[in-house]
Design a protein around this motif. Structure first.
Motif, short mmCIF file in Angstrom:
data_model
loop_
_atom_site.label_atom_id
_atom_site.label_comp_id
_atom_site.label_asym_id
_atom_site.label_seq_id
_atom_site.Cartn_x
_atom_site.Cartn_y
_atom_site.Cartn_z
N ASP A 634 29.38 33.51 -5.74
CA ASP A 634 28.78 33.89 -7.02
C ASP A 634 29.76 34.60 -7.95
N LYS A 635 30.87 35.10 -7.39
CA LYS A 635 31.84 35.80 -8.23
C LYS A 635 32.51 34.85 -9.22
N VAL A 636 32.60 33.59 -8.88
CA VAL A 636 33.31 32.63 -9.74
C VAL A 636 32.36 31.68 -10.47
N LEU A 637 31.06 31.84 -10.27
CA LEU A 637 30.11 30.94 -10.91
C LEU A 637 29.68 31.49 -12.25
N GLU A 638 29.42 30.59 -13.18
CA GLU A 638 28.88 30.96 -14.48
C GLU A 638 27.38 30.77 -14.47
N ALA A 639 26.69 31.69 -15.11
CA ALA A 639 25.23 31.59 -15.17
C ALA A 639 24.85 30.42 -16.06
N PRO A 640 24.11 29.46 -15.55
CA PRO A 640 23.74 28.29 -16.37
C PRO A 640 22.73 28.66 -17.44
N ASN A 641 22.88 28.04 -18.60
CA ASN A 641 21.96 28.26 -19.71
C ASN A 641 20.87 27.21 -19.63
N SER A 642 19.68 27.64 -19.23
CA SER A 642 18.59 26.71 -19.01
C SER A 642 17.72 26.50 -20.24
N GLU A 643 18.01 27.21 -21.37
CA GLU A 643 17.15 27.10 -22.55
C GLU A 643 17.43 25.83 -23.35
N TYR A 644 18.70 25.51 -23.51
CA TYR A 644 19.03 24.32 -24.31
C TYR A 644 20.39 23.79 -23.88
N THR A 645 20.68 22.57 -24.37
CA THR A 645 21.97 21.95 -24.14
C THR A 645 22.55 21.53 -25.48
N ALA A 646 23.70 22.08 -25.79
CA ALA A 646 24.34 21.74 -27.07
C ALA A 646 24.88 20.33 -27.01
N MET A 647 24.52 19.52 -28.00
CA MET A 647 24.99 18.14 -28.07
C MET A 647 26.41 18.12 -28.61
N THR A 648 27.25 17.33 -27.98
CA THR A 648 28.65 17.21 -28.38
C THR A 648 28.98 15.75 -28.67
N MET A 649 30.21 15.53 -29.06
CA MET A 649 30.66 14.16 -29.32
C MET A 649 30.57 13.30 -28.06
N GLU A 650 30.74 13.93 -26.90
CA GLU A 650 30.67 13.18 -25.65
C GLU A 650 29.29 12.60 -25.43
N HIS A 651 28.25 13.35 -25.82
CA HIS A 651 26.90 12.84 -25.63
C HIS A 651 26.60 11.63 -26.53
N PHE A 652 27.29 11.56 -27.69
CA PHE A 652 27.00 10.47 -28.64
C PHE A 652 28.08 9.39 -28.60
N GLN A 653 28.74 9.29 -27.47
CA GLN A 653 29.76 8.24 -27.35
C GLN A 653 29.18 6.86 -27.60
N SER A 654 28.03 6.59 -26.98
CA SER A 654 27.44 5.25 -27.12
C SER A 654 27.06 4.95 -28.56
N ALA A 655 26.54 5.96 -29.29
CA ALA A 655 26.15 5.74 -30.69
C ALA A 655 27.37 5.42 -31.55
N PHE A 656 28.45 6.16 -31.33
CA PHE A 656 29.66 5.90 -32.12
C PHE A 656 30.30 4.58 -31.73
N PHE A 657 30.20 4.19 -30.47
CA PHE A 657 30.72 2.88 -30.06
C PHE A 657 29.95 1.75 -30.76
N VAL A 658 28.63 1.89 -30.83
CA VAL A 658 27.82 0.87 -31.51
C VAL A 658 28.14 0.84 -33.00
N LEU A 659 28.31 2.04 -33.60
CA LEU A 659 28.66 2.10 -35.01
C LEU A 659 30.01 1.43 -35.27
N ALA A 660 30.97 1.71 -34.41
CA ALA A 660 32.29 1.10 -34.60
C ALA A 660 32.22 -0.41 -34.42
N PHE A 661 31.45 -0.88 -33.44
CA PHE A 661 31.32 -2.32 -33.23
C PHE A 661 30.62 -2.98 -34.41
#
Length: 676
Positions: A634-661
């Motif tokens: 537990d000394k090296v673990l980070e407390a997980p944030n269970s309230e929300y997940t911030a969306m990043t460019m990685e999450h929208f890879q598929s959308a940008f791939f479709v847009l580029a295509f």
């Protein structure tokens, strides 16, 4: 006259031996009836050849006359009376055993021998005992904890102190892990008769005339842990009883006491015990903060370390850990010459008394080992790389299964074609032109409905076309609602690739297999051609690091060991493990302590292990170890944030791939239209 006197001397000596043999036969018969378990095997070990070869007077006189030779042979045949007395009782399976005969019983029953009688007839007693024990030790039924009776039948060469002779015999037996033994020695009056002592003969005659008990045989034994400074060293033989002839010519023991009493006390008085072990979590955890004794092996925690501490407290022993064995085979494997490597080899060679470090049961592999009762029931599992998450660019397509996408495309093509055919038939009747006059327009209009945008600038006039259009709108609405509902989940967590679930799939994956260096000793199937890609792991931590962080590698290992290390070594910052395992158990194994056959400690250890298991201490220690390992992690673990997940460019890879295509396709269409 000289030959007549020699014959008379030989006859007198043989008569003395015959009388001594008669007393010995009755004494052995009485001991067997009182102390030997009926129905269990009794080994009687003797050798006529040694007897004849060591009689100096026989070498001297047998060449004189044939009559003397015949007389001696007849008397020697009579000397089998001890064996005859035992055989007539018909209470024990009786086996006459020497170096030649014992070889015939090597493939007999696996039940251990219950009792042994050694008849010593040679001048070199220690050599004779050693040869008898060497022959018996080769048998699978050999039992050093049985009851041993050693009968010394010669008396004419006792020029030394009787106690010194007995102590030499007991020392030799102790070297073979034999403690529960008594030594029968002709009493002093019999020895004096052998040596022709006239003064002692007169004393014996006086005892007979006064009807006093006449000693015939003396019974000696020893107690290895009687004094704290001895610790198994034979320093004093104890006369515990005497076989006598009373005034009414009846033979029996002078005292009614048991000959085979308790030899090993509950308190071992701090005697040292050599233990072979090495750092192997969670069984023995080495003290990494030990700066004062860098060369010493010091453990501070562990499952078997806690068990060993309990044994130390219960039996009052002191433990010294042996140096690590040379080589990579820490546990040990058998060699062609019959010896073993590793800590098992240290026990077999006598350099150590106990081997303990997550050892699986190996006593079926060597006749020189004995194992304690099992205290841990472990299982070996194949640990494999955890399945990787799907690439985020596949999130848009993974909402529906491939079969559903195919059905959707097929319905879309068929329905668009049917609408276009219906419109064409309607226009052929001379009606007003419908907007869906070409198949391309029809495909585009229905695709627009799927995407939820405006399709027709003018609604169809034909009823059948309107109904078909309404059904497509309802179908598209349902499909689009479901897709958009799950799309967010797949954008955040695209899911995991398919996991290997069976050994067959593991072998078909062509993944390299890692196994501990000596586990193939107890699991010989790992050496078969089926596992030809296996690699030995001298250092399991290196193999697990390769498995956890590089992948494409599988390791066969103990569930206990891996479960402990997994909790604080192979988890990410979110507390997720990098190790996965097949649900299928490869093998079930019993963890035991291994000692040399005949070890006096085994009975004590089994008693402690039984109490520990019944009290549930093993489970308690195991839970505490895992809890402490979790706290360290537990000394090296980070407390997980269970309230929300911030969306990043990685999450929208598929959308940008479709847009580029789509952008690329639009540019190509523009260029094509511009050129044509």
């Amino acid at each position: 006259e000289m030959e007549i006197s020699e014959v008379l001397l030989i006859t007198a000596i043989v008569e003395i031996f015959s009388g001594a043999r008669s007393h010995l036969a009755k004494c052995l018969n009485d001991i067997a009836l009182r102390h030997f378990t009926p129905g269990e095997t009794l080994i009687f070990s003797k050798s006529y050849n040694e007897y004849r070869n060591n009689l100096q007077f026989q070498r001297k006189f047998l060449t004189k006359t044939d009559d003397v030779s015949s007389s001696i042979s007849a008397e020697l045949a009579f000397l089998s009376s001890p064996l005859e007395e035992l055989h007539q009782q018909e209470l024990w399976p009786l086996v006459l055993c020497n170096r030649q005969i014992c070889d015939e019983f090597r493939h007999g029953t696996r039940s251990k021998h219950s009792s042994y009688i050694f008849s010593l007839q040679a001048r070199d007693l220690i050599r004779e005992i050693r040869e008898k024990l060497t022959a018996l030790k080769e048998l699978a039924e050999w039992n050093p904890r049985a009851k041993f009776v050693v009968a010394v039948e010669q008396c004419y060469f006792f020029s030394r102190n009787v106690n010194a002779v007995v102590e030499e015999i007991l020392t030799e037996l102790w070297n073979w892990k034999i403690v529960n033994a008594v030594i029968l020695i002709p009493a002093q009056n019999i020895q004096f008769q052998c040596n022709g002592n006239e003064s002692h003969n007169k004393s014996s005659k006086r005892q007979v005339s006064e009807k006093l008990p006449i000693p015939l045989l003396e019974v000696f034994t020893w107690f290895p842990y009687q004094l704290s400074n001895l610790c198994g060293q034979v320093k004093r033989a104890i006369l515990i009883n005497t076989w006598v002839l009373d005034g009414e010519d009846r033979e029996g023991f002078l005292h009614e006491i048991p000959l085979f009493g308790k030899k090993i006390p509950s308190d071992l008085r701090g005697c040292p015990v050599r233990v072979s072990a090495f750092a192997y979590s969670p069984f023995f955890n080495q003290d990494m903060n030990n700066g004062k004794h860098k060369d010493a092996i010091i453990f501070n925690d562990g499952l078997e370390f806690s068990l060993l501490k309990t044994m130390i407290a219960a039996t009052n022993i002191s433990v010294t850990f042996q140096p690590l064995p040379v080589g990579d085979d820490l546990w040990g494997r058998p060699l062609k010459n019959g010896s073993w490597t590793g800590i098992l080899g240290q026990v077999l060679s006598g350099n150590s008394e106990v081997a303990v470090c997550g050892l699986y049961y190996v006593c079926h592999l060597s006749n020189g080992f004995e194992c304690s009762m099992p205290y841990i029931f472990d299982e070996t599992l194949w640990y494999i790389p955890c399945p990787k998450p799907f690439p985020h660019w596949m999130s848009l397509s993974r909402v529906f299964d491939v079969s559903l996408w195919l059905v959707f495309i097929l319905v879309y093509v068929i329905y668009s074609t049917l609408i276009w055919v219906s419109v064409m038939l309607y226009n052929m009747q001379g009606n007003v032109q419908h907007p869906c006059t070409s198949i391309s327009k029809c495909f585009l209009n229905l695709w627009a409905i799927i995407l939820g945008v405006s399709a027709y600038d003018k609604s169809p006039e034909k009823t059948i076309i309107r109904v078909s259009f309404l059904l497509w709108v309802m179908y598209s609405l349902a499909l689009n609602s479901v897709y958009q509902t799950f799309l967010t989940s797949f954008l955040i967590d695209p899911g995991l690739e398919r996991e290997i679930s069976t050994v067959e799939e593991l072998l078909e994956s062509e993944m390299e297999l890692g196994i501990p260096t000596t586990v193939d000793t107890v699991l010989p199937e790992l050496t078969s051609s089926r596992y030809w890609r296996h690699t030995l792991c001298p250092d399991m931590s290196l193999c697990f690091r390769r498995l956890a962080y590089e992948g494409n590698f599988a390791v066969l290992c103990s569930r206990y060991s891996t479960e402990y290390d997994e909790g604080h070594k192979y988890i990410d910052s979110n507390g997720k493990s990098h190790l996965c395992h097949l649900k299928q158990t490869f093998s079930l194994q019993s963890v035991t302590m291994t000692v040399q056959k005949g070890s006096l400690l085994l009975e004590k250890f089994n008693a402690v292990i039984s109490h520990v298991i019944e009290a549930g201490l093993m489970n308690l220690w195991w839970k505490d170890l895992k809890f402490l390992a979790t706290l360290r992690a537990d000394k090296v673990l980070e407390a997980p944030n269970s309230e929300y997940t911030a969306m990043t460019m990685e999450h929208f890879q598929s959308a940008f791939f479709v847009l580029a295509f789509g952008s690329l396709l639009a540019v190509l269409c523009f260029v094509w239209e511009f050129l044509h």
